[in-house]
Write a protein that holds these residues in place. Structure first.
Motif, short mmCIF file in Angstrom:
data_model
loop_
_atom_site.label_atom_id
_atom_site.label_comp_id
_atom_site.label_asym_id
_atom_site.label_seq_id
_atom_site.Cartn_x
_atom_site.Cartn_y
_atom_site.Cartn_z
N PHE A 1 -1.87 9.85 -17.15
CA PHE A 1 -0.63 9.71 -16.39
C PHE A 1 -0.85 8.70 -15.28
CE2 PHE A 1 2.00 11.20 -12.79
CZ PHE A 1 3.24 11.21 -13.39
N GLN A 2 0.08 7.77 -15.11
CA GLN A 2 -0.03 6.79 -14.02
C GLN A 2 1.35 6.45 -13.48
OE1 GLN A 2 -2.56 3.31 -14.49
NE2 GLN A 2 -3.46 4.23 -16.31
N THR A 3 1.46 6.49 -12.16
CA THR A 3 2.65 6.00 -11.46
C THR A 3 2.16 5.23 -10.23
OG1 THR A 3 2.88 7.89 -9.96
CG2 THR A 3 3.94 8.09 -12.13
N ASP A 4 3.09 4.82 -9.40
CA ASP A 4 2.71 4.14 -8.16
C ASP A 4 2.07 5.09 -7.15
OD1 ASP A 4 3.69 1.78 -9.15
OD2 ASP A 4 5.60 1.89 -8.08
N THR A 5 2.27 6.40 -7.34
CA THR A 5 1.79 7.36 -6.35
C THR A 5 0.67 8.27 -6.85
OG1 THR A 5 3.51 8.94 -6.97
CG2 THR A 5 4.00 7.44 -5.14
N ALA B 1 -1.32 11.71 -2.01
CA ALA B 1 -1.46 12.95 -1.25
C ALA B 1 -2.93 13.35 -1.04
CB ALA B 1 -0.72 14.09 -1.95
N ASN B 2 -3.83 12.90 -1.93
CA ASN B 2 -5.23 13.32 -1.81
C ASN B 2 -6.23 12.16 -1.74
OD1 ASN B 2 -5.68 12.37 -4.42
ND2 ASN B 2 -5.64 14.39 -5.35
N CYS B 3 -5.73 10.97 -1.46
CA CYS B 3 -6.60 9.80 -1.46
C CYS B 3 -6.10 8.77 -0.46
CB CYS B 3 -6.61 9.20 -2.87
SG CYS B 3 -7.62 7.74 -3.03
N GLN B 4 -6.98 8.28 0.38
CA GLN B 4 -6.60 7.28 1.37
C GLN B 4 -6.67 5.86 0.81
OE1 GLN B 4 -9.03 8.00 4.82
NE2 GLN B 4 -8.04 9.94 5.26
N SER B 5 -7.40 5.68 -0.27
CA SER B 5 -7.54 4.37 -0.88
C SER B 5 -6.22 3.92 -1.51
CB SER B 5 -8.62 4.41 -1.96
OG SER B 5 -8.65 3.21 -2.68
N LYS B 6 -5.96 2.63 -1.46
CA LYS B 6 -4.77 2.08 -2.12
C LYS B 6 -4.99 1.96 -3.62
CE LYS B 6 -4.78 -1.56 0.54
NZ LYS B 6 -4.46 -2.87 1.11
N TYR B 7 -6.25 2.02 -4.05
CA TYR B 7 -6.61 1.79 -5.44
C TYR B 7 -6.78 3.12 -6.16
CZ TYR B 7 -7.37 -2.64 -3.17
OH TYR B 7 -7.20 -3.77 -2.43
N LEU B 8 -5.67 3.75 -6.49
CA LEU B 8 -5.68 5.08 -7.07
C LEU B 8 -6.40 5.13 -8.43
CD1 LEU B 8 -2.06 6.25 -6.15
CD2 LEU B 8 -4.21 6.69 -4.93
N GLY B 9 -6.22 4.10 -9.24
CA GLY B 9 -6.88 4.06 -10.55
C GLY B 9 -8.39 4.03 -10.41
N SER B 10 -8.89 3.23 -9.50
CA SER B 10 -10.33 3.15 -9.27
C SER B 10 -10.88 4.48 -8.77
CB SER B 10 -10.66 2.05 -8.25
OG SER B 10 -10.32 0.80 -8.78
N MET B 11 -10.16 5.11 -7.86
CA MET B 11 -10.61 6.39 -7.32
C MET B 11 -10.58 7.47 -8.40
SD MET B 11 -11.98 7.99 -4.92
CE MET B 11 -11.87 6.84 -3.58
N ALA B 12 -9.53 7.49 -9.22
CA ALA B 12 -9.44 8.47 -10.31
C ALA B 12 -10.61 8.29 -11.28
CB ALA B 12 -8.11 8.35 -11.03
N GLU B 13 -10.93 7.05 -11.57
CA GLU B 13 -12.06 6.76 -12.46
C GLU B 13 -13.37 7.26 -11.86
OE1 GLU B 13 -14.53 2.80 -13.63
OE2 GLU B 13 -12.35 2.66 -13.92
#
Length: 181
Positions: free
Chosen positions: A49-53, A81-93
């Motif tokens: 699942f991927q969105t802008d948020t 809501a649970n990550c300060q990084s703008k790069y959500l995909g990288s953090m999820a990985e």
């Protein structure tokens, strides 16, 4: 596995591990190091699942042991809501990879987590040079108190700033008394 055993086994240093909320936290880099030592490889990452948020990946990794290889799949997720990084995909990985590695070495059984799993797991910043009263300040205050027959101070929690203020106050008070006479 005790944390000391894990640190020794994987040759980690003090900057790789710290305690937070009663759990032990490892850096992402130290977990990557562990994966190389344990021959753990990434099989695949699938987008759930991927969105802008928010972003969720399904991560699959294998510990390639010649006697009994083991494969684990885990979710890596990140959202605004649970990550300060703008790069959500990288953090999820990163979260998914770290979770798989920690599961493959059975670290979760011992309260060991990755710094990437929660924002409040981040390593505390090292404190600047101590702000506690110096030996020189203690000696000066003690000598002034003896000289002017003042009560002694407790230095256990006194800061440099408080000590400076006490020295200044004693000197100002003595100057006032001398000028008054």
């Amino acid at each position: 596995m005790e944390i000391k055993d894990l640190v020794k086994k994987y040759n980690l240093n003090k900057s790789d591990v710290w305690e937070c909320h009663g759990n032990w936290i490892l850096t992402h880099d130290s977990i990557t190091k562990i994966s190389h030592m344990e021959n753990i490889v990434l099989n695949k990452i699938e987008s759930i699942f991927q969105t802008d948020t928010e972003c969720r990946f399904l991560v699959t990794m294998t510990k390639e042991d010649t006697t009994s290889p083991m494969t684990i799949t885990s979710v890596g997720e990140a959202s605004k809501a649970n990550c300060q990084s703008k790069y959500l995909g990288s953090m999820a990985e990163k979260r998914g990879i770290d979770r798989c590695i920690l599961k493959l070495i059975k670290a979760y059984e011992y309260g060991i987590y990755s710094e990437e799993e929660a924002e409040n797991f981040k390593k505390p910043e090292s404190k600047p040079e101590s702000s506690m009263v110096t030996v020189k300040q203690k000696n000066l205050i003690t000598n002034l108190c003896v000289k002017h027959e003042l009560r002694q101070y407790d230095y256990k929690t006194m800061t440099k700033e408080e000590a400076s203020q006490i020295i200044s106050d004693i000197n100002e008070h003595q100057t006032y008394l001398e000028n008054k006479n």
